[in-house]
Design an enzyme around this catalytic site. Structure first.
Site, mmCIF file in Angstrom:
data_model
loop_
_atom_site.group_PDB
_atom_site.id
_atom_site.type_symbol
_atom_site.label_atom_id
_atom_site.label_comp_id
_atom_site.label_asym_id
_atom_site.label_seq_id
_atom_site.Cartn_x
_atom_site.Cartn_y
_atom_site.Cartn_z
ATOM 1 N NE ARG A 6 0.628 4.568 13.560
ATOM 2 C CZ ARG A 6 0.266 4.034 12.402
ATOM 3 N NH1 ARG A 6 -0.952 4.227 11.940
ATOM 4 N NH2 ARG A 6 1.103 3.319 11.699
ATOM 5 C CE LYS A 8 -1.047 0.114 5.016
ATOM 6 N NZ LYS A 8 -0.384 1.328 5.459
ATOM 7 C CG ASP A 9 3.719 2.135 2.773
ATOM 8 O OD1 ASP A 9 2.646 2.716 3.042
ATOM 9 O OD2 ASP A 9 4.408 1.546 3.632
ATOM 10 C CB CYS A 51 -1.531 9.077 0.768
ATOM 11 S SG CYS A 51 -0.208 10.275 0.719
ATOM 12 N NE ARG A 70 -7.664 3.449 3.278
ATOM 13 C CZ ARG A 70 -7.932 2.701 4.343
ATOM 14 N NH1 ARG A 70 -9.146 2.221 4.532
ATOM 15 N NH2 ARG A 70 -6.996 2.430 5.232
ATOM 16 N NE ARG A 71 -6.911 2.860 8.321
ATOM 17 C CZ ARG A 71 -5.638 2.644 8.615
ATOM 18 N NH1 ARG A 71 -4.930 3.576 9.251
ATOM 19 N NH2 ARG A 71 -5.055 1.506 8.304
ATOM 20 N NE ARG A 111 2.695 9.925 9.861
ATOM 21 C CZ ARG A 111 3.799 10.457 9.332
ATOM 22 N NH1 ARG A 111 3.838 11.745 9.080
ATOM 23 N NH2 ARG A 111 4.838 9.719 9.038
#
Length: 344
Positions: free
Chosen positions: A156, A81-82, A244, A132-133, A150
């Site tokens: 986190r 996904k990166d 992103c 997105r979330r 972050r």
């Protein structure tokens, strides 16, 4: 003994993911020695700014690609996904490994364990670094507030547990699984609540595009089902020209020879959305079935051991779904989201 140098990010999760790939390669190639070289990327260094604000597509890949280009490493392990949907010409994803659970999950502050997002108190703050979330969950749970968080996974979780700022945070299930922290999962978000990021849960192994020797070495790691799902997802994102800095999400399944792709775009606050589902018939090959030689890349991926016809069907599915949404006006939603994100 030949030494293969493997590049990775320095985070604990990145190391675990790389160890997993190296273990698989060692088992398949016992005559080779593997050396892991860890390095920091732009995304690892800039921790006080939301990912969507940094304005750099290859946040977690650029430094690793530089080392690949200089032949300091022979291959690099990424979270897929990166990886941008368009790679520099010198590089390609030579393997897409079997996907872990691609869904997002909720981890709650200790005092809210047993709750769900729906039952959290009014104005509870939920942490996520993903537009997105935020967009999807804001639409679904308007009583909650969302704030960027972050840092790597352990950072986190520490911020969640030790500061009184967040009631919960949203993370990828795959990362928690790989770290062995599944016990922290308080709620799994199903696609109807929150669709996931393109490529989420899958690992990609990036190599030099002309290095046929290394391409052959890693190609055995391709998981056909994951590969075809991710080609469709990446083609969808590329056709939308997403990244992103805009809320784009997907949900993909391959069942009984049918590949189903659901994709959507959202405004930043989630008030506007456009989504649909399309399907195509696909032949899932046996993993080592011979394919044509010298296949060009599709959405940055080279898979010479998977039949081209299956890959093209997956790519066309992603492009077709993106075009369907674009023809309905998705571009204006994404353009406004991009402008608003840049302005904030």
């Amino acid at each position: 003994m030949r030494v293969i140098r493997v590049g990775t990010r320095k985070s604990q999760l990145a190391r675990i993911q790389t160890d997993c790939v190296v273990s698989a390669l060692k088992a398949l190639h016992p005559g080779l020695r593997f050396e892991i070289i860890a390095m920091s990327t732009t995304g690892d260094k800039i921790l006080d700014v939301a990912l969507s604000k940094i304005g750099e597509k290859s946040l977690f890949t650029k430094e690793l690609e530089y080392a690949l280009d200089k032949e300091e490493v022979d291959l690099v392990v990424h979270s897929l996904k990166d990886v941008p949907t368009v790679l520099p010409p010198a590089f390609t994803i030579g393997a897409v490994c079997k996907r872990e659970d691609p869904r997002d999950v909720v981890v709650f502050h200790p005092k809210f364990v047993g709750k769900t997002l729906e039952t959290l108190p009014e104005k509870s703050v939920v942490g996520t670094s993903s537009l997105r979330r935020m967009a999807q969950l804001h639409r679904k749970f308007p009583h909650l507030e969302f704030k960027s968080i972050r840092g790597n996974l352990s950072t986190r979780l520490q911020k969640l547990d030790e500061l009184q700022e967040f009631s919960a945070i949203i993370l990828a299930a795959a990362g928690l699984q790989r770290m062995g922290w599944q016990s922290r999962v308080g709620q799994i978000l199903h696609p109807e609540e929150c669709m996931y990021a393109v490529g989420q849960g899958a690992l990609g192994v990036e190599v030099r595009a002309r290095d046929q020797d290394i391409l052959d070495l890693v190609a055995v790691l391709h998981d056909p089902e994951t590969l075809l799902c991710c080609i469709a997802e990446r083609a969808f994102l590329r056709q939308l020209e997403g990244g992103c800095s805009v809320p784009v999400a997907v949900h993909t399944t391959l069942k009984d020879g049918q590949l189903y792709l659901t994709g959507g775009v959202w405004s930043l606050d989630g008030s506007e959305t456009m989504q649909d589902t399309m399907q195509t018939t696909i032949h899932v090959p046996a993993q080592h079935e011979a394919g044509p030689e010298d296949d060009p890349q599709l959405v940055g991926i080279t898979a010479q051991n998977i039949p081209r016809v299956a890959q093209l069907a997956a790519e066309n599915l992603g492009i077709s779904l993106a075009n369907l949404l674009l023809n309905r006006g998705a571009k204006s939603i994404l353009d406004v989201a991009r402008q608003l994100n840049d302005a904030h």
